[in-house]
Design an enzyme around this catalytic site. Structure first.
Site, PDB file in Angstrom:
ATOM      1  CG  ASP A   1       8.600 -55.878  64.747  1.00 14.97           C
ATOM      2  OD1 ASP A   1       7.788 -56.729  64.317  1.00 14.97           O
ATOM      3  OD2 ASP A   1       9.536 -55.440  64.064  1.00 14.97           O
TER       4      ASP A   1
ATOM      5  CG  ASP B   1      11.583 -47.909  65.838  1.00 14.96           C
ATOM      6  OD1 ASP B   1      10.452 -48.231  65.427  1.00 14.96           O
ATOM      7  OD2 ASP B   1      12.571 -47.724  65.081  1.00 14.96           O
ATOM      8  CG  HIS B   2      11.504 -52.071  64.837  1.00 15.41           C
ATOM      9  ND1 HIS B   2      10.686 -52.846  64.062  1.00 15.41           N
ATOM     10  CD2 HIS B   2      11.825 -50.989  64.088  1.00 15.41           C
ATOM     11  CE1 HIS B   2      10.518 -52.252  62.873  1.00 15.41           C
ATOM     12  NE2 HIS B   2      11.199 -51.116  62.873  1.00 15.41           N
TER      13      HIS B   2
ATOM     14  CG  HIS C   1       8.097 -49.236  60.750  1.00 14.30           C
ATOM     15  ND1 HIS C   1       9.010 -49.413  61.755  1.00 14.30           N
ATOM     16  CD2 HIS C   1       6.885 -49.120  61.347  1.00 14.30           C
ATOM     17  CE1 HIS C   1       8.374 -49.417  62.914  1.00 14.30           C
ATOM     18  NE2 HIS C   1       7.084 -49.248  62.702  1.00 14.30           N
ATOM     19  N   GLY C   2      10.333 -47.550  57.559  1.00 11.57           N
ATOM     20  CA  GLY C   2      11.208 -47.541  56.381  1.00 11.57           C
ATOM     21  C   GLY C   2      10.847 -46.477  55.367  1.00 11.57           C
TER      22      GLY C   2
ATOM     23  CD  GLU D   1       6.090 -54.645  60.949  1.00 12.80           C
ATOM     24  OE1 GLU D   1       6.713 -53.805  61.635  1.00 12.80           O
ATOM     25  OE2 GLU D   1       6.607 -55.290  60.021  1.00 12.80           O
TER      26      GLU D   1
ATOM     27  CB  SER E   1      14.757 -42.667  54.713  1.00 10.69           C
ATOM     28  OG  SER E   1      14.870 -42.464  56.105  1.00 10.69           O
TER      29      SER E   1
ATOM     30  CB  SER F   1      16.338 -48.650  68.240  1.00 12.92           C
ATOM     31  OG  SER F   1      17.653 -48.280  68.616  1.00 12.92           O
TER      32      SER F   1
ATOM     33  N   GLY G   1      16.353 -49.084  55.549  1.00 14.49           N
ATOM     34  CA  GLY G   1      17.711 -48.955  55.004  1.00 14.49           C
ATOM     35  C   GLY G   1      17.813 -48.190  53.693  1.00 14.49           C
TER      36      GLY G   1
HETATM   37  O1  G3H Z   1      11.797 -48.061  62.604  1.00 15.14           O
HETATM   38  C1  G3H Z   1      12.504 -47.244  61.973  1.00 15.14           C
HETATM   39  C2  G3H Z   1      12.170 -46.847  60.628  1.00 15.14           C
HETATM   40  O2  G3H Z   1      11.335 -47.745  60.043  1.00 15.14           O
HETATM   41  C3  G3H Z   1      13.289 -46.247  59.842  1.00 15.14           C
HETATM   42  O3  G3H Z   1      13.326 -46.573  58.490  1.00 15.14           O
HETATM   43  O4  G3H Z   1      15.714 -46.002  58.091  1.00 15.14           O
HETATM   44  O5  G3H Z   1      14.240 -46.564  56.250  1.00 15.14           O
HETATM   45  O6  G3H Z   1      13.933 -44.434  57.456  1.00 15.14           O
HETATM   46  P1  G3H Z   1      14.353 -45.847  57.497  1.00 15.14           P
HETATM   47 ZN    ZN Z   2      11.075 -49.680  61.357  1.00 10.59          ZN
END
Ligand code: G3H
Ligand code: ZN
Length: 311
Positions: A104, A82-83, A208-209, A134, A211, A50, A176
């Site tokens: 982004d 990233d971003h 993304h996101g 994005e 997890s 990042s 998150g």
């Molecule tokens: O850009 C990073 C990711 O989108 C991380 O997402 O923390 O929900 O796994 P996450």
């Molecule tokens: Zn992300």
């Protein structure tokens, strides 16, 4: 030379229906740990910095450092921003030797997003660097805003106008711990993936996101002093399904970071009379290795994909 531009890897991932894991790293030891797992599993991978983690490494040249710690690594991997929030930030990573960047500009209007992305793409392609952009807004998905999903027609228009190499889409994932409300059934908008796929076959999409924050991970995290009360992540089966369509890159930050801190907390709690840093750092690295290993083998299906020519 295993440090690669992502296009070739995306093509293979798309064709063979798997996704490449991209992990949010903060240190060189994390990078080395990931590369060791991927070497063992013969899996491609993306080391993702990042802007904040890049600043943390300042003033080192990340590419040079990574080349130094990867001399024995034979699987292909990318160093990715990233971003990236600005054209300048992307250009500076390209100049430093990153092989992939994300611009982004999703919070701006469609036209402004196109303008900014185009400028990054033009610069990046001159340097053989791939660009992720994005459309839709993953970050807005958690704020209860209505308009955060990616519109497939706009996505197709955006890809044609910008010539970007991959596209992050908003289909219900979120950054998150709480990706869904407590009473919400976790689901993803596969209709959006399918529609883009119909119109642009072979085009790699990014989630993304992503997890999953399993109950086991949450429990282990809290066992030695963590205080995270609740989390609601993405079901693993949904990610595997997305990878089998056109999602070729899946971003993991939270699971990876929580795994590291879990290992660290446990080691700190169990070794209160010790003070050699590696006594504490090694268990943290072992935890992230387990995290990456599991995802490659059981969710992303990227293990054993590396062709002979990379050996
Ligand atoms: O850009 C990073 C990711 O989108 C991380 O997402 O923390 O929900 O796994 P996450
Ligand atoms: Zn992300």
């Amino acid at each position: 030379m295993p440090l690669v531009n992502l296009n070739e890897l995306y093509l293979d991932a798309y064709k063979n229906k798997y996704a490449i894991g991209a992990y949010n790293v903060d240190t060189l030891h994390m990078c080395r740990a990931i590369l060791e797992v991927c070497e063992k599993n013969r899996s491609p991978v993306i080391l993702m910095f990042s802007e904040g983690s890049r600043e943390f490494m300042h003033p080192c040249n990340i590419k040079e450092l990574i080349l130094n710690i990867s001399k024995d690594i034979t699987i292909p991997f990318a160093i990715h921003l990233d971003h990236g929030r600005s054209i300048e930030s992307c250009k500076s990573c390209i100049d430093e030797g990153f092989t992939s960047v994300m611009i982004d500009a999703s919070k701006y209007s469609f036209e402004e997003n196109v303008r900014i992305t185009k400028e990054v793409v033009e610069y990046a392609h001159k340097h053989n660097v791939t660009v992720e952009a994005e459309v839709g807004c993953v970050e807005a998905s958690l704020k209860g805003e209505d308009d955060f999903y990616t519109d497939p027609d706009l996505a197709v228009k955006f890809i044609k106008e910008t010539n970007c190499d991959s596209l992050a889409v908003s289909i219900g994932t979120g950054h998150g711990l709480m990706k869904f409300k407590n009473d919400e059934t976790p689901s993803l908008r596969f209709d959006i993936l399918e529609k883009i796929n119909e119109k642009l076959p072979n085009f790699p999409l990014v989630l993304h996101g992503s997890s999953s924050i399993s109950p086991q991970l949450l429990n282990d995290f809290n066992k030695y002093g963590g205080t995270i009360k609740e989390a609601k992540g993405i079901d693993e089966a949904l990610l595997t399904k997305a990878a089998s369509i056109n999602v070729c890159k899946i971003n993991i930050g939270t699971d990876f970071r929580m795994s590291y801190i879990t290992g660290l907390r446990e080691a700190l709690a169990l070794n209160s009379n010790k003070f050699t840093p590696r006594t504490f750092l090694q268990p943290a690295l072992d935890r992230i290795k387990q995290c990456v290993d599991y995802k490659q083998k059981h969710i992303f299906m990227s293990a054993n994909r590396i062709k002979e020519e990379y050996k």
